[in-house]
Scaffold this motif. Sequence first.
Motif, PDB file in Angstrom:
ATOM      1  N   ALA A  52      24.428  42.505   0.777  1.00  0.00           N
ATOM      2  CA  ALA A  52      23.413  43.551   0.770  1.00  0.00           C
ATOM      3  C   ALA A  52      22.007  42.968   0.629  1.00  0.00           C
ATOM      4  O   ALA A  52      21.044  43.487   1.198  1.00  0.00           O
ATOM      5  N   ILE A  53      21.867  41.887  -0.135  1.00  0.00           N
ATOM      6  CA  ILE A  53      20.564  41.229  -0.296  1.00  0.00           C
ATOM      7  C   ILE A  53      20.067  40.722   1.054  1.00  0.00           C
ATOM      8  O   ILE A  53      18.919  40.964   1.457  1.00  0.00           O
ATOM      9  N   VAL A  54      20.923  40.007   1.765  1.00  0.00           N
ATOM     10  CA  VAL A  54      20.537  39.443   3.058  1.00  0.00           C
ATOM     11  C   VAL A  54      20.221  40.554   4.056  1.00  0.00           C
ATOM     12  O   VAL A  54      19.226  40.491   4.798  1.00  0.00           O
ATOM     13  N   THR A  55      21.055  41.597   4.076  1.00  0.00           N
ATOM     14  CA  THR A  55      20.838  42.713   4.995  1.00  0.00           C
ATOM     15  C   THR A  55      19.500  43.382   4.735  1.00  0.00           C
ATOM     16  O   THR A  55      18.727  43.654   5.670  1.00  0.00           O
ATOM     17  N   ALA A  56      19.204  43.663   3.474  1.00  0.00           N
ATOM     18  CA  ALA A  56      17.951  44.336   3.127  1.00  0.00           C
ATOM     19  C   ALA A  56      16.737  43.474   3.462  1.00  0.00           C
ATOM     20  O   ALA A  56      15.691  43.990   3.889  1.00  0.00           O
ATOM     21  N   LEU A  57      16.836  42.155   3.283  1.00  0.00           N
ATOM     22  CA  LEU A  57      15.738  41.258   3.636  1.00  0.00           C
ATOM     23  C   LEU A  57      15.434  41.330   5.126  1.00  0.00           C
ATOM     24  O   LEU A  57      14.261  41.386   5.541  1.00  0.00           O
ATOM     25  N   LEU A  58      16.470  41.347   5.939  1.00  0.00           N
ATOM     26  CA  LEU A  58      16.287  41.414   7.385  1.00  0.00           C
ATOM     27  C   LEU A  58      15.686  42.752   7.816  1.00  0.00           C
ATOM     28  O   LEU A  58      14.797  42.805   8.662  1.00  0.00           O
ATOM     29  N   ILE A  59      16.168  43.828   7.206  1.00  0.00           N
ATOM     30  CA  ILE A  59      15.672  45.158   7.574  1.00  0.00           C
ATOM     31  C   ILE A  59      14.242  45.362   7.083  1.00  0.00           C
ATOM     32  O   ILE A  59      13.407  45.960   7.776  1.00  0.00           O
ATOM     33  N   LEU A 207      24.069  39.242  10.272  1.00  0.00           N
ATOM     34  CA  LEU A 207      23.113  39.143  11.375  1.00  0.00           C
ATOM     35  C   LEU A 207      23.571  39.987  12.569  1.00  0.00           C
ATOM     36  O   LEU A 207      22.767  40.684  13.194  1.00  0.00           O
ATOM     37  N   GLY A 208      24.855  39.933  12.866  1.00  0.00           N
ATOM     38  CA  GLY A 208      25.388  40.721  13.969  1.00  0.00           C
ATOM     39  C   GLY A 208      25.275  42.213  13.713  1.00  0.00           C
ATOM     40  O   GLY A 208      24.910  42.991  14.603  1.00  0.00           O
ATOM     41  N   GLY A 209      25.567  42.624  12.485  1.00  0.00           N
ATOM     42  CA  GLY A 209      25.490  44.041  12.140  1.00  0.00           C
ATOM     43  C   GLY A 209      24.075  44.578  12.196  1.00  0.00           C
ATOM     44  O   GLY A 209      23.830  45.676  12.726  1.00  0.00           O
ATOM     45  N   VAL A 210      23.121  43.824  11.667  1.00  0.00           N
ATOM     46  CA  VAL A 210      21.721  44.262  11.700  1.00  0.00           C
ATOM     47  C   VAL A 210      21.214  44.320  13.136  1.00  0.00           C
ATOM     48  O   VAL A 210      20.485  45.243  13.522  1.00  0.00           O
ATOM     49  N   GLY A 211      21.602  43.339  13.959  1.00  0.00           N
ATOM     50  CA  GLY A 211      21.203  43.355  15.359  1.00  0.00           C
ATOM     51  C   GLY A 211      21.744  44.572  16.090  1.00  0.00           C
ATOM     52  O   GLY A 211      21.016  45.240  16.843  1.00  0.00           O
ATOM     53  N   LEU A 212      23.002  44.888  15.849  1.00  0.00           N
ATOM     54  CA  LEU A 212      23.603  46.074  16.465  1.00  0.00           C
ATOM     55  C   LEU A 212      22.919  47.344  15.981  1.00  0.00           C
ATOM     56  O   LEU A 212      22.621  48.253  16.770  1.00  0.00           O
TER      57      LEU A 212
END
Length: 248
Positions: A52-59, A207-212
Amino acid sequence: METTALIAACAAVVLGAGLQRVAGMGLGMVAAPVLTVLLGASVGVLVSNVAAIVTALLILRALRDRVDWRRVVTILPLMLVGSALGALTVREADSAWLDVIVGGSVLAALAASAVLRRRVRIKGRSVAVVTGLAAGFMNTTSGVAAPAWTAYALATRWDHRSFAATLQPLLIVMNTMSVATKLGFGAIPAGTMPAWWVWPVLLVAVLGGVGLGTLLARRIPARVAARVALTVAVAGAVTALARGLLTV
C-alpha cells in the motif's frame, strides 16, 4: 512461498493497486484478505501495508495537485495515535473479535453517513479526529481502512477527486506507521517474513496494477469512481465482519 501462492498474491496486488488508482483506495481491502490466508494474519497484513505504501507513492505523484493538505494536517496526528493503539491490540487481543467489532461498527457508520448526508452536512474537527483514530486503528489491525475514510467522505460531502488524491499521503504515513509500530512492539513473530525475492515480485505487481488503473481512470467519470469507492468500503467492512464471525 510456493509458485501458486505467489501468483495468487500478485493477482490480488494487481487488482487492489488498480482499484486504488481508480477509486483512491482498495489495495488493503483486496490484497489483505488474500495475503492473510497465504502468509498468516500478522505477516499478511504487514505485506499488504508495504504494498500500500508503494502504491500510494505512485498514485500521489499523479494526483498531488488535488491533495487537500489542510485535511491531511488535521487528520494525521490522530491517525498515528490510532495506529499505535492498533499495534498494541494486535499484540494482545484476539483478532477474530477485532474483525467483528471493526466490521460491524464501520457498516453502521457507512449506513448512518449515507442517511445523514441527505439531511445535514457534518462539519467540525471532531469528526476528523474520530476518523483519524478509527482509520489508523483499522489499518494496523486488519489492513483495511477504506470504510472509515468513506464514511467521513460521505458525512462531509467531500468531492471524490480531492478525496482520492488526499488519501494517498495519509495512506503513505498510515501504512508506514503500521509497519513501524508492529515491528517495534513485537507484533510480528520472528522468522515469519517472506523470502527476500518475494518483495521485488510484488513490486512489479504494484507497478502493473497502478499502470492498469491509470488507463481505466481516464475513462471512468468521478460519480462512477465515487460509487466504486463506496462499494470497496462496504465490501471491506463485510469481509472483516464475516472473517471474524467465522473464526470466533
